[in-house]
Design a protein around this motif. Structure first.
Motif, PDB file in Angstrom:
ATOM      1  N   ASN A 119      -6.864  -2.235  -0.090  1.00 61.12           N
ATOM      2  CA  ASN A 119      -7.086  -1.728  -1.438  1.00 61.12           C
ATOM      3  C   ASN A 119      -5.776  -1.543  -2.197  1.00 61.12           C
ATOM      4  OD1 ASN A 119     -10.116  -1.069  -1.475  1.00 61.12           O
ATOM      5  ND2 ASN A 119      -9.396  -0.099   0.422  1.00 61.12           N
ATOM      6  N   PRO A 120      -5.021  -2.612  -2.386  1.00 58.33           N
ATOM      7  CA  PRO A 120      -3.741  -2.437  -3.067  1.00 58.33           C
ATOM      8  C   PRO A 120      -3.942  -2.212  -4.563  1.00 58.33           C
ATOM      9  CG  PRO A 120      -4.129  -4.752  -2.610  1.00 58.33           C
ATOM     10  CD  PRO A 120      -5.291  -4.014  -2.038  1.00 58.33           C
ATOM     11  N   ASN A 121      -2.933  -1.647  -5.159  1.00 62.12           N
ATOM     12  CA  ASN A 121      -2.891  -1.480  -6.616  1.00 62.12           C
ATOM     13  C   ASN A 121      -3.995  -0.614  -7.206  1.00 62.12           C
ATOM     14  OD1 ASN A 121      -0.637  -3.214  -6.799  1.00 62.12           O
ATOM     15  ND2 ASN A 121      -2.050  -4.964  -6.592  1.00 62.12           N
ATOM     16  N   ARG A 122      -4.589   0.224  -6.384  1.00 60.71           N
ATOM     17  CA  ARG A 122      -5.578   1.134  -6.980  1.00 60.71           C
ATOM     18  C   ARG A 122      -5.485   2.495  -6.314  1.00 60.71           C
ATOM     19  NH1 ARG A 122     -10.590  -2.289  -4.990  1.00 60.71           N
ATOM     20  NH2 ARG A 122     -10.118  -3.246  -6.969  1.00 60.71           N
ATOM     21  N   VAL A 123      -5.957   3.457  -7.081  1.00 63.07           N
ATOM     22  CA  VAL A 123      -5.852   4.819  -6.560  1.00 63.07           C
ATOM     23  C   VAL A 123      -6.976   5.055  -5.538  1.00 63.07           C
ATOM     24  CG1 VAL A 123      -5.860   7.263  -7.153  1.00 63.07           C
ATOM     25  CG2 VAL A 123      -4.922   5.590  -8.761  1.00 63.07           C
TER      26      VAL A 123
ATOM     27  N   GLY B  44       9.623  -1.953   1.742  1.00 63.52           N
ATOM     28  CA  GLY B  44       9.748  -1.270   0.459  1.00 63.52           C
ATOM     29  C   GLY B  44       8.935   0.009   0.466  1.00 63.52           C
ATOM     30  N   ASP B  45       9.160   0.829  -0.576  1.00 64.13           N
ATOM     31  CA  ASP B  45       8.414   2.078  -0.670  1.00 64.13           C
ATOM     32  C   ASP B  45       7.179   1.824  -1.522  1.00 64.13           C
ATOM     33  OD1 ASP B  45       7.543   4.605  -0.654  1.00 64.13           O
ATOM     34  OD2 ASP B  45       9.192   5.463  -1.805  1.00 64.13           O
TER      35      ASP B  45
ATOM     36  N   LYS C 255      -1.686   5.558  -3.978  1.00 68.66           N
ATOM     37  CA  LYS C 255      -1.801   4.204  -4.490  1.00 68.66           C
ATOM     38  C   LYS C 255      -0.772   3.362  -3.754  1.00 68.66           C
ATOM     39  CE  LYS C 255      -1.866   1.876  -8.957  1.00 68.66           C
ATOM     40  NZ  LYS C 255      -1.843   2.164 -10.401  1.00 68.66           N
ATOM     41  N   TRP C 256      -1.224   2.226  -3.261  1.00 67.58           N
ATOM     42  CA  TRP C 256      -0.332   1.308  -2.564  1.00 67.58           C
ATOM     43  C   TRP C 256      -0.008   0.198  -3.550  1.00 67.58           C
ATOM     44  CZ3 TRP C 256       1.731   0.782   2.429  1.00 67.58           C
ATOM     45  CH2 TRP C 256       2.283  -0.467   2.738  1.00 67.58           C
ATOM     46  N   ALA C 257       1.246   0.104  -3.966  1.00 69.80           N
ATOM     47  CA  ALA C 257       1.589  -0.914  -4.970  1.00 69.80           C
ATOM     48  C   ALA C 257       3.066  -1.233  -4.930  1.00 69.80           C
ATOM     49  CB  ALA C 257       1.209  -0.425  -6.359  1.00 69.80           C
ATOM     50  N   LYS C 258       3.361  -2.444  -5.322  1.00 72.79           N
ATOM     51  CA  LYS C 258       4.760  -2.808  -5.538  1.00 72.79           C
ATOM     52  C   LYS C 258       5.141  -2.208  -6.875  1.00 72.79           C
ATOM     53  CE  LYS C 258       5.481  -6.953  -2.862  1.00 72.79           C
ATOM     54  NZ  LYS C 258       5.152  -8.361  -2.730  1.00 72.79           N
ATOM     55  N   THR C 259       6.200  -1.479  -6.929  1.00 69.25           N
ATOM     56  CA  THR C 259       6.502  -0.771  -8.169  1.00 69.25           C
ATOM     57  C   THR C 259       6.914  -1.701  -9.291  1.00 69.25           C
ATOM     58  OG1 THR C 259       8.526  -0.233  -7.016  1.00 69.25           O
ATOM     59  CG2 THR C 259       6.965   1.564  -7.448  1.00 69.25           C
TER      60      THR C 259
END
Lengths: 225, 421
Positions: free
Chosen positions: A164-168, A209-210, A221-225
């Protein structure tokens, strides 16, 4: 991915298909057993979500039909009828998973992805996110090809984030995912927090990365900043 | 005390009373009659004795005449005074020994040969006494026989007449509302027992009906709640997906999400309780508790460390036979409880031995009575995390598998013991 959703509750069907469509899936939604049988006999799906209690019959019938037709689709039972009998019958008939209502959409998404991975022979057997690679069969994780050691909970958490990347994702959803069907043990936010903190630390130390971001009080949320 | 023993006791008491009265009446009546007839015969002897005494040349103070002892004592003047009384006189028995023997003594005053004397005639009443004794013995023997007969009759009655009652009782004892089967009684010819059977049948039938209605209500309500809950939950997920929101929005969403999660768990717990009650659980299997506990603790360690709770464990191999799901829930609830009600920097100890599982934790003293702990919706803390169903579920599981669940506390430590049966 092509998904058939068999759910007679319109607002539930709408939210599920909306969520999955936003993830790039092609979702078709039907509300009755007959429509479902019609659709599934004509089209091929990657995954079929079945509610057991339908107005014109039992969702179990459609599983029987699909298996008789040798459909390759992954089948997930999504049902309010979480009686053990239904669960066992469903899985015996060849369903791949069982998700009792009410569930989190993120959880559903993770289960769909897991089934798709298991079913696709040619497809990706590993999950990749930048420098992070996860091999679900071996439950092994590498960062920049270097293996890192995670606890069972941390691994489960990482897999959940990656599905579930890029979402809360709400804390409640994370808690339920970590403790399985019989939540209550890990309902303390502290515990999730500790697991998330440890996972983040291990990934950072390994040079990843963080990606984990806390979203106010709601969740992560898991996302590339 | 058994009903029959109780009736026997009354029988015994009353028959003793009646026999005592009969015995006493008999004794006094016999006594009176016999004394009277002795007195009569003594009075009849009087004229014969007077003639006898006249023929004697000399009067001795004590003489033996016609089986009677006659005593004469000269007095100054003769009066009409005469009386009877009981007395005891030493008599020479056949074997030569002196024995006291009861006598009836008749004393009167009379002129013998013109001189005034006081004359006493004593007649042995030993035979009367013997007669009375024999009669009393017969009566007492009768009493004994009567009591024996009553006892035998009671036993017979208990076996025969009360048999339907005991059958009914056994069925009632065996009755469990969760078995979903009303007891059925055989027909009895005794009106009272037949009435009892029909009443109990009606009552249990009603009870089962009410219980099932209640259970179905809980079950249906829980089922029906699942769809709306699912909708709310999914809508929250959708809300969170759509772009960035303000902190205030997130706060609201978070609160709704938490509340829904709580409702969901409550619902799940209620369903679980009804399922355990109805025995709708997966098949039992042998489960090694040891690794199961280890696995749970592994998940919990980071959180425990964060709160500074030290963990002690002492786990011996032990397996139990129950569905994995229930073993899981049992441990989750017990361990979860021990953590939830712990204090920062406290400790948690888990001991598994062959016949018991003990989970002990530090924590503030209980605010409610310990026996209320296992009741549904009895919450120790007002906190949102506690549903008040965890220990009720634990008790339900323990009851089902005949484990003895006990809570004890001392010096700021709470201890839950599950003793395997």
């Amino acid at each position: 991915m092509k998904i058939l959703l068999i759910e007679d509750e319109p607002s539930l069907a709408a939210s599920i298909s909306g969520y999955l469509a936003a993830d790039g899936h092609l979702v078709e939604s039907v509300g009755t057993l007959n429509d479902a049988l019609d659709k599934s006999s004509v089209y091929e799906y990657d995954c079929i979500l079945v509610d057991i209690g339908l107005p014109d019959g039992s969702g179990l019938d459609i599983i029987r039909q699909l298996k008789a037709d040798h459909q390759r689709a992954g089948i997930i039972i999504v049902s309010a009828k979480d009686s053990i009998d239904d669960r066992i019958t469903g899985l015996d008939l060849g369903a791949d998973d069982y998700l009792p209502k009410p569930f989190h959409l993120a959880e559903l998404n993770a289960r769909i992805r897991a089934i798709y991975r298991r079913k696709s022979f040619a497809g990706e057997r590993v999950i990749e996110f930048g420098e992070i690679t996860v091999n679900p069969t071996e439950q092994a994780v590498t960062v920049n090809s270097q293996p890192i050691k995670l606890t069972r909970s941390e691994y489960s958490l990482l897999e959940y984030f990656l599905a579930n990347p890029n979402r809360v994702i709400t804390k409640e959803s994370v808690a339920e995912h970590l403790s399985g069907d019989d939540a209550d043990l890990l309902d303390k936010i502290d515990f999730i927090y500790s697991h998330v903190k440890n996972l983040r630390k291990k990934l950072l130390e390994a040079g990843a990365g963080d990606y984990i971001r806390s979203v106010y009080g709601v969740g992560y949320k898991w996302a590339k900043t | 005390m058994k009903l029959l023993n109780r009736t026997s006791r009354y029988y015994l008491f009353f028959s003793l009373l009646i026999f005592a009265i009969i015995g006493l009446a008999l004794f006094f009546a016999l006594r009176y009659t016999l004394d009277h007839s002795t007195d009569d015969s003594l009075e009849h002897t009087r004229p014969a004795l007077a003639r006898e005494l006249l023929q004697l040349k000399e009067l001795e103070p004590t003489m033996y005449i016609m089986d009677e002892i006659v005593e004469v004592r000269p007095i100054l003047q003769v009066s009409d005074r005469e009386f009877f009384r009981d007395t005891t006189i030493m008599v020479v028995e056949d074997n030569g020994a002196l024995e006291p023997e009861p006598f009836r003594k008749y004393t009167y005053e009379e002129l013998v040969d013109g001189k005034p004397y006081q004359v006493s005639i004593s007649l042995s009443t030993v035979e009367n006494e013997d007669l009375i004794r024999t009669l009393l013995l017969v009566v007492l023997g009768g009493l004994l026989l009567f009591l024996l007969a009553i006892n035998l009759l009671n036993r017979y009655l208990s076996r025969e007449l009360w048999r339907p009652f005991y059958q009914t009782l056994a069925q009632i004892k065996d009755f469990s509302i969760q078995k979903d089967k009303a007891p059925s009684f055989s027909h009895s010819d005794t009106t009272e027992f037949e009435d009892l059977n029909r009443s109990v049948e009606g009552m249990t039938g009603q009870l089962i009906k009410e219980y099932n209605t209640l259970r179905r209500f809980t079950e249906n309500a829980s089922h029906e709640l699942q769809t709306p809950l699912a909708i709310i939950r999914n809508q929250i997920d959708l809300l969170l997906r759509e772009g960035e929101r303000s902190e205030q929005d997130y706060n609201i969403i978070q609160q709704v999400s938490e509340a829904v999660s709580r409702l969901g768990k409550l619902n799940q717990s209620l369903l679980l309780l009804t399922k355990i009650e109805r025995g709708q659980v997966p098949e039992a299997e042998w489960i090694d508790l040891n690794p199961l506990i280890e696995r749970k603790l592994e998940q919990l360690v980071p959180g425990l460390e964060a709160r500074g709770i030290s963990l002690h464990r002492e786990l011996a191999p032990r397996s139990v036979r129950m569905p994995l799901m229930l073993a899981d829930i049992l441990l989750n609830n017990l361990i979860g409880n021990a953590i939830r009600h712990n204090v920062d920097g406290g400790d948690l100890s888990i001991r598994l031995a062959d016949d018991f599982l003990v989970i002990e934790n530090t924590g503030p003293p209980l605010r409610q009575a310990p026996e209320l702990l296992f009741e549904r919706f009895r919450k120790e803390s007002k906190s949102a995390e506690s549903l008040g169903l965890g220990l009720a579920i634990v008790r339900e599981i323990c009851d089902k598998y005949n484990y003895n669940l006990r809570y004890t506390s001392e010096a700021g430590r709470h201890r839950m013991t599950v003793a395997f049966g």
